[in-house]
Motif scaffolding. Structure first.
Motif, PDB file in Angstrom:
ATOM      1  N   LEU A 190       3.241   1.964  17.972  1.00  0.00           N
ATOM      2  CA  LEU A 190       2.959   2.617  16.703  1.00  0.00           C
ATOM      3  C   LEU A 190       3.139   1.646  15.546  1.00  0.00           C
ATOM      4  N   LEU A 191       4.137   0.767  15.658  1.00  0.00           N
ATOM      5  CA  LEU A 191       4.352  -0.257  14.640  1.00  0.00           C
ATOM      6  C   LEU A 191       3.147  -1.191  14.565  1.00  0.00           C
ATOM      7  N   ILE A 192       2.567  -1.508  15.716  1.00  0.00           N
ATOM      8  CA  ILE A 192       1.370  -2.356  15.751  1.00  0.00           C
ATOM      9  C   ILE A 192       0.234  -1.696  14.971  1.00  0.00           C
ATOM     10  N   LEU A 193       0.134  -0.369  15.099  1.00  0.00           N
ATOM     11  CA  LEU A 193      -0.904   0.364  14.377  1.00  0.00           C
ATOM     12  C   LEU A 193      -0.794   0.128  12.872  1.00  0.00           C
ATOM     13  N   PHE A 194       0.423   0.176  12.343  1.00  0.00           N
ATOM     14  CA  PHE A 194       0.616  -0.028  10.899  1.00  0.00           C
ATOM     15  C   PHE A 194       0.353  -1.490  10.507  1.00  0.00           C
ATOM     16  N   VAL A 195       0.658  -2.418  11.402  1.00  0.00           N
ATOM     17  CA  VAL A 195       0.346  -3.833  11.139  1.00  0.00           C
ATOM     18  C   VAL A 195      -1.168  -4.023  11.045  1.00  0.00           C
ATOM     19  N   VAL A 196      -1.909  -3.355  11.951  1.00  0.00           N
ATOM     20  CA  VAL A 196      -3.370  -3.432  11.925  1.00  0.00           C
ATOM     21  C   VAL A 196      -3.906  -2.848  10.619  1.00  0.00           C
ATOM     22  N   VAL A 197      -3.301  -1.759  10.155  1.00  0.00           N
ATOM     23  CA  VAL A 197      -3.707  -1.153   8.884  1.00  0.00           C
ATOM     24  C   VAL A 197      -3.550  -2.153   7.745  1.00  0.00           C
ATOM     25  N   PHE A 198      -2.424  -2.882   7.741  1.00  0.00           N
ATOM     26  CA  PHE A 198      -2.178  -3.867   6.683  1.00  0.00           C
ATOM     27  C   PHE A 198      -3.243  -4.967   6.690  1.00  0.00           C
ATOM     28  N   PHE A 199      -3.558  -5.493   7.881  1.00  0.00           N
ATOM     29  CA  PHE A 199      -4.559  -6.563   7.954  1.00  0.00           C
ATOM     30  C   PHE A 199      -5.947  -6.048   7.590  1.00  0.00           C
ATOM     31  N   PHE A 200      -6.238  -4.821   7.954  1.00  0.00           N
ATOM     32  CA  PHE A 200      -7.522  -4.237   7.577  1.00  0.00           C
ATOM     33  C   PHE A 200      -7.626  -4.100   6.064  1.00  0.00           C
ATOM     34  N   TYR A 201      -6.517  -3.734   5.426  1.00  0.00           N
ATOM     35  CA  TYR A 201      -6.522  -3.604   3.967  1.00  0.00           C
ATOM     36  C   TYR A 201      -6.829  -4.937   3.296  1.00  0.00           C
ATOM     37  N   ARG A 202      -6.169  -6.005   3.763  1.00  0.00           N
ATOM     38  CA  ARG A 202      -6.421  -7.327   3.187  1.00  0.00           C
ATOM     39  C   ARG A 202      -7.868  -7.752   3.425  1.00  0.00           C
ATOM     40  N   PHE A 203      -8.366  -7.468   4.611  1.00  0.00           N
ATOM     41  CA  PHE A 203      -9.742  -7.836   4.942  1.00  0.00           C
ATOM     42  C   PHE A 203     -10.738  -7.049   4.094  1.00  0.00           C
ATOM     43  N   MET A 204     -10.485  -5.745   3.904  1.00  0.00           N
ATOM     44  CA  MET A 204     -11.406  -4.900   3.146  1.00  0.00           C
ATOM     45  C   MET A 204     -11.445  -5.288   1.677  1.00  0.00           C
ATOM     46  N   MET A 205     -10.317  -5.741   1.141  1.00  0.00           N
ATOM     47  CA  MET A 205     -10.301  -6.165  -0.257  1.00  0.00           C
ATOM     48  C   MET A 205     -11.170  -7.400  -0.458  1.00  0.00           C
ATOM     49  N   ARG A 206     -11.168  -8.313   0.509  1.00  0.00           N
ATOM     50  CA  ARG A 206     -12.042  -9.490   0.424  1.00  0.00           C
ATOM     51  C   ARG A 206     -13.490  -9.110   0.698  1.00  0.00           C
TER      52      ARG A 206
END
Length: 603
Positions: A190-206
């Protein structure tokens, strides 16, 4: 033959989802949420009623997709900018008020949760705690918008309490389910899921800033919509793979899209699709699959309905009494009646609880039926008790520096209805023979520490207009970095422009005088227009019901003249057949009373 029967049921559901809002509008029952009527229609036509709507493959698939999309929109509804509140210490701080309120809600919900466990209705008190503490954003948000109080400290306190409750209970629910699993690796997954969310956020902003995306988005491929659905399904599948519920993945996808701050038209498009097709099917099927006949035969489960309903209201009402410190009794009681409305997360949580064998089918029906009753009662009580919409709070303007231009400007702005405060170190303003209609403060030093004490950072506009350009830049940068929305700085030397922070609007008396003189020469009627009683005002379209309307059909405009429409980076010369879209800014000319009426209609 079976497929034909499935399509018949689907046709009935879609047709009713079209007719129900029209029917409610015709009989003027606007206080009743459409989703509640859809559930009631499902009960009437489903297995607990006439049996016309069947629980078949077509409806099950579309209902599941509707549920997933509803969770996505719940995440999308969270406005994270609302957490960044800046209020005077003498007023209610919505974030502080709502955070304290939620902690008390959670504590009282825990008490009720373990009472239900002790009574034998559920096998897990913690899970019941999360069910009771939920608040439905999909009910609270439209009610606040209709009342016109969303942007007031009172409305923001209600909204943030619902947001925090919705967000926190969703996350706690996912964590709890993961911890209950036999596999100890699931919480780590479940922690991995939130890590993926964080990286997706950074990617989506770019990704959002890419010129290629901007170019493709102009075509008819609807790239943004395709990306959203890909994002939803990706996180739904990922959530299931890590042992969490699919609703968490859909919710996090909505949170991600909300964090990227999509355009209002795009958000409206996503919402329209969900509530136009998939979500009504889900709510119909909630009612159609309820086991009410078994519920009414089970006296123990039947007895739980008033107890659950009482827990919904008591867990929110008693903590809300703390609000009397900041709000009136009417406002406090009204909030206590509105916040118990809960629906979507109760449906989601009860489905998970049923799967985990924490509750039975009849207890699930009792929980959902209690939630439906709460969504009927709460809006009605709120509308009856909540005070009428207050007059719009005038915008606060802090003028730093005193001179002939500023003094004249302050007088005019005060006449136009703004709340103006002038700050100066010139003691001549204390001359009793000088009477100014606006507030003036003489301070020893015009520095950030002194101005902050007087609440300058709480202003809607900060105008720095002293004769010291270096001081102007210093104070303007300070105000902008403190997140004041509108900062205007007087700078007459072009070489100093590089020293201002992004977002600060520079103002040059030399260039302004030149532009005005040129305009008066080329357009002499402009000066006469600016001297009339009708003022130019900007009004933003925030009301979704106005999206796509023609200007000629907006009866509330009255005698107002729409001069320009600003849409993103475009400026449109309007005509009667011009469509307005969500997020448009209208430049209108009208008398002040009419302008305020127009602003309320567009809010």
């Amino acid at each position: 033959m079976e497929e034909h029967h499935s399509l018949n049921s689907l046709m009935i559901v879609v047709t009713l989802s079209f007719l129900i809002p029209i029917f409610l509008d015709r009989i003027r029952w606007r206080f009743l949420p459409v989703v509640v009527v859809e559930i009631m229609a499902g009960i009437l036509l489903g297995k607990s009623g006439l049996g016309i709507i069947n629980d078949d493959e077509w409806l099950n698939i579309l209902s599941t997709l509707g549920f997933i999309y509803l969770m996505f929109l719940s995440g999308l509804e969270i406005d994270f900018d609302s957490f960044n509140v800046k209020k005077k210490t003498t007023e209610a701080n919505p974030l502080k008020v709502s955070s304290i309120t939620f902690l008390f809600i959670l504590a009282i919900s825990a008490m009720f949760g373990f009472v239900f466990q002790a009574m034998g209705f559920v096998s897990d008190g913690i899970f019941m705690t999360l069910i009771i503490s939920t608040i439905s954003l999909s009910i609270v948000v439209p009610i606040l918008k209709d009342k016109g109080i969303t942007n007031t400290p009172y409305g923001q306190s209600i909204l943030l309490t619902a947001v925090i409750s919705d967000f926190a209970t969703m996350i706690l629910l996912a964590v709890y389910v993961a911890l209950q699993a036999d596999n100890l690796a699931k919480p780590l997954l479940l922690l991995i899921l939130f890590v993926v969310v964080f990286f997706f956020y950074r990617f989506m902003m770019r990704f959002k800033k890419g010129k290629v995306i901007e170019r493709i988005s102009r075509e008819s491929v609807q790239l943004g919509t395709r990306g959203v659905f890909a994002l939803i399904l990706f996180f739904v599948v990922l959530s299931e793979e890590v042992g969490a519920e699919s609703i968490l993945g859909a919710f996090l996808a909505g949170v991600l899209v909300s964090l990227v701050s999509p355009k209002k038209q795009f958000t409206h498009q996503l919402t329209s699709f969900g509530f136009g097709f998939l979500i009504p099917i889900f709510f119909f099927m909630v009612g159609a699959t309820l086991e009410l006949r078994e519920l009414f035969r089970d006296m123990e489960a039947l007895m739980i309905i008033p107890l659950v309903l009482f827990s919904y209201f008591a867990s929110k009402f008693f903590p809300i009494l703390l609000w009397r410190k900041w709000f009136s009794w009417k406002e406090t009681l009204a909030a206590g009646y509105l916040l118990p409305s809960t629906l979507s997360l109760v449906i989601a949580g009860s489905a998970i609880a049923l799967e985990m064998e924490i509750i039975t089918h009849t207890v699930q029906a009792a929980l959902i039926l209690s939630a439906v009753i709460s969504t009927i009662i709460s809006p009605i009580l709120f509308q009856k008790i909540a005070p009428e919409e207050k007059e719009q709070v005038s915008k606060r303007i802090s003028l730093i520096g005193a001179n002939t231009i500023n003094l004249a400007l302050a007088k005019q702005l005060h006449q136009d209805g703004y709340s103006v405060t002038m700050f100066t170190s010139d003691e001549t303003l204390l001359d009793p023979q000088r009477q100014y209609p606006f507030e003036s403060r003489v301070v020893d030093n015009l520095n950030s520490e002194t101005l902050e004490k007087y609440g300058v950072l709480e202003s809607d506009y900060v105008v720095v207009f002293t004769s010291d350009e270096k001081l102007n830049i210093e104070l303007a940068n300070w105000a902008k970095l403190a997140q004041v929305d509108n900062v205007i700085c007087r700078i007459d030397s072009e070489e100093r422009l590089e020293g201002i922070t992004e977002g600060v609007q520079p103002f040059s008396t030399y260039s302004s005088n030149r532009i005005l003189l040129q305009a008066l020469i080329e357009h002499p009627s402009l000066f006469r227009f600016l001297q009339t009683d009708q003022s130019l005002q900007e009004v933003q379209i925030k009301n979704q019901r106005l999206h796509g309307k023609l200007i000629k059909n907006l009866s509330f405009l009255g005698d107002a003249l729409v001069i320009r429409i600003y849409r993103e980076n475009d400026m449109i010369v309007p005509h009667g057949d011009t469509q307005i879209l969500l997020g448009d800014v209208l430049l209108i000319s009208a008398e002040r009373e009419l302008t305020e009426d127009i602003r309320r209609e567009c809010a």
